[in-house]
Design a protein around this motif. Sequence first.
Motif, mmCIF file in Angstrom:
data_model
loop_
_atom_site.group_PDB
_atom_site.id
_atom_site.type_symbol
_atom_site.label_atom_id
_atom_site.label_comp_id
_atom_site.label_asym_id
_atom_site.label_seq_id
_atom_site.Cartn_x
_atom_site.Cartn_y
_atom_site.Cartn_z
ATOM 1 N N GLY A 100 38.338 49.619 44.529
ATOM 2 C CA GLY A 100 39.361 48.679 44.089
ATOM 3 C C GLY A 100 38.865 47.894 42.898
ATOM 4 N N GLU A 101 39.655 46.900 42.491
ATOM 5 C CA GLU A 101 39.292 46.112 41.317
ATOM 6 C C GLU A 101 38.918 44.701 41.748
ATOM 7 N N ILE A 102 38.036 44.099 40.970
ATOM 8 C CA ILE A 102 37.530 42.769 41.290
ATOM 9 C C ILE A 102 37.462 41.969 39.984
ATOM 10 N N ALA A 103 37.641 40.658 40.080
ATOM 11 C CA ALA A 103 37.625 39.829 38.866
ATOM 12 C C ALA A 103 36.191 39.495 38.478
ATOM 13 N N HIS A 104 35.867 39.746 37.225
ATOM 14 C CA HIS A 104 34.549 39.396 36.680
ATOM 15 C C HIS A 104 34.599 37.967 36.149
ATOM 16 N N ALA A 105 33.429 37.340 36.011
ATOM 17 C CA ALA A 105 33.364 35.974 35.490
ATOM 18 C C ALA A 105 34.012 35.855 34.107
ATOM 19 N N ASP A 106 34.067 36.954 33.342
ATOM 20 C CA ASP A 106 34.676 36.892 32.013
ATOM 21 C C ASP A 106 36.211 36.937 32.062
ATOM 22 N N GLY A 107 36.763 36.985 33.285
ATOM 23 C CA GLY A 107 38.215 36.953 33.421
ATOM 24 C C GLY A 107 38.857 38.337 33.465
#
Length: 487
Positions: A100-107
């Motif tokens: 799946g997809e996950i949010a990185h700190a860079d947005g």
Amino acid sequence: MSDIAHSSVTLDGRFAREFKEMAIPWRAQEAPDPHLLVLNEDLAAELGLDPVFLRSPEGLLLLTGNAVPAEASPVAQAYAGHQFGWYAPRLGDGRALLLGEIAHADGQLRDIHLKGSGRTPFARNGDGQAVVGPMLREYIVSESMHALNIPTTRSLAVVATGRPVQREALLPGAVLTRVAGSHLRVGSFQYARSADDTGLLRRLADYAIARHHRAAAGAGNRYLALFQAVVSAQATLLARWMLVGFVHGVMNTDNMTISGETIDYGPCAFMDGFDPAVVYSSIDESGRYSYRNQPVVAEWNLARLAESVLPLLHDDQEQAVDLAVEALSGFRPQYSDAWSAGMNAKLGLRQGLDAELTSPLVDELMTLLQESRADYTSFFRHLGTAARGQAEAARGQVLDPARFDAWVRRWRALAPDADAMDRVNPVYIPRNHLVEEALAAATGGNTGPLERLMDALAAPFDERPGLERYAAPAPESFGPYRTFCGT
Ligand code: AMP
Ligand code: MG
């Protein structure tokens, strides 16, 4: 297979939801006795994942896909691809899953992906397994590429599964947890095109624009702008590979991303002695993916992408072809400009110097390096020392010192900036003999050499005392190097 209710892990299933035609819901096979070999704590932090959790038994279940958050929907992705020039209409994740997809700190979103997680409906004759050596090789080389500022997929962890896998011998199985801008490949577009469903193709292109090339959304012809953006991203990526001496080894169209990230580290290697014809992959008998062919192959792969998106470029096919050809013709100049700018930087030369001055200088140096088979990485680093007035180390690497001295005089007349050179010419790359040493030890249960190698590679431009052996070329006894596909 169970659910985990760890509040810190939220996996979206955007691709799985939006591309049911290209995603088969699937589950990872059970890892009988999971054991963490390496965890990328910095990357975990960027993804908002707690390293303490990831190291826990529950965390290992996540890293092997054996337990996923309740809302997650792992899928095997479908794609096609040209392998060594031959079209295969249905490749897909034979031994991999998109968790799946996950949010990185860079947005931005990142894909969380497993490699070696068992057979899927795309496995064909494959066993669905991966073994410790090749998964750690991807971990080492991809993280080194990242430290070298080269766009790449990342590696979060490698977990030994406790399952023996039959290869040339019985070898320990492993799962790599890969993190990527996305897993959209040229082959994904080839697959959508061959499905003969323009709606699907358009949605895929819109998805690619949203995830990677947002500026294209505002263009008059957004799909042409997308294609141009991929051409640019690949042109600069290829220049970076060439400048650092990276040989990918298996540039099939399914191994080329839309994002411009390097992907699928199989039989890859960093060049040691400078030889443009070098091939490391044991299966690349014709040298299709040799060092010097890489830009040409990238352009060939982009032509396959152009064919795939043709129906989106223009309703009139002839006009669509004209637009595609015109956009593709941008590859060569963009590649050349990026390579020349990068080579000038490696030589410490100010940008904007007259190319009539710098080009012959570069050409002559390349000839000298090739004739001498000089160790590519250490030669450029030593050239930084030569810019400071001590040319002995670099001179010792060439066969014709008199020609080298004449070259150095002309080069130094252009006032090369030694400190700037040290910021772009690495000291530490994943040298083949060091990678093999780390893989062999880890396969036998000792991850010490791997950890020490990763420490050196994490800061490739900072020369540090005590790390001399990580900067040195392979000993003569190491012999000619061959790499094997990451199976
Ligand atoms: P690669 O050369 O790793 O990019 O893989 C090319 C294709 O072969 C992809 O579709 C992979 O999923 C598939 N593949 C490679 N190794 C295996 C394996 N051991 N089992 C199943 N599929 C595999
Ligand atoms: Mg692949």
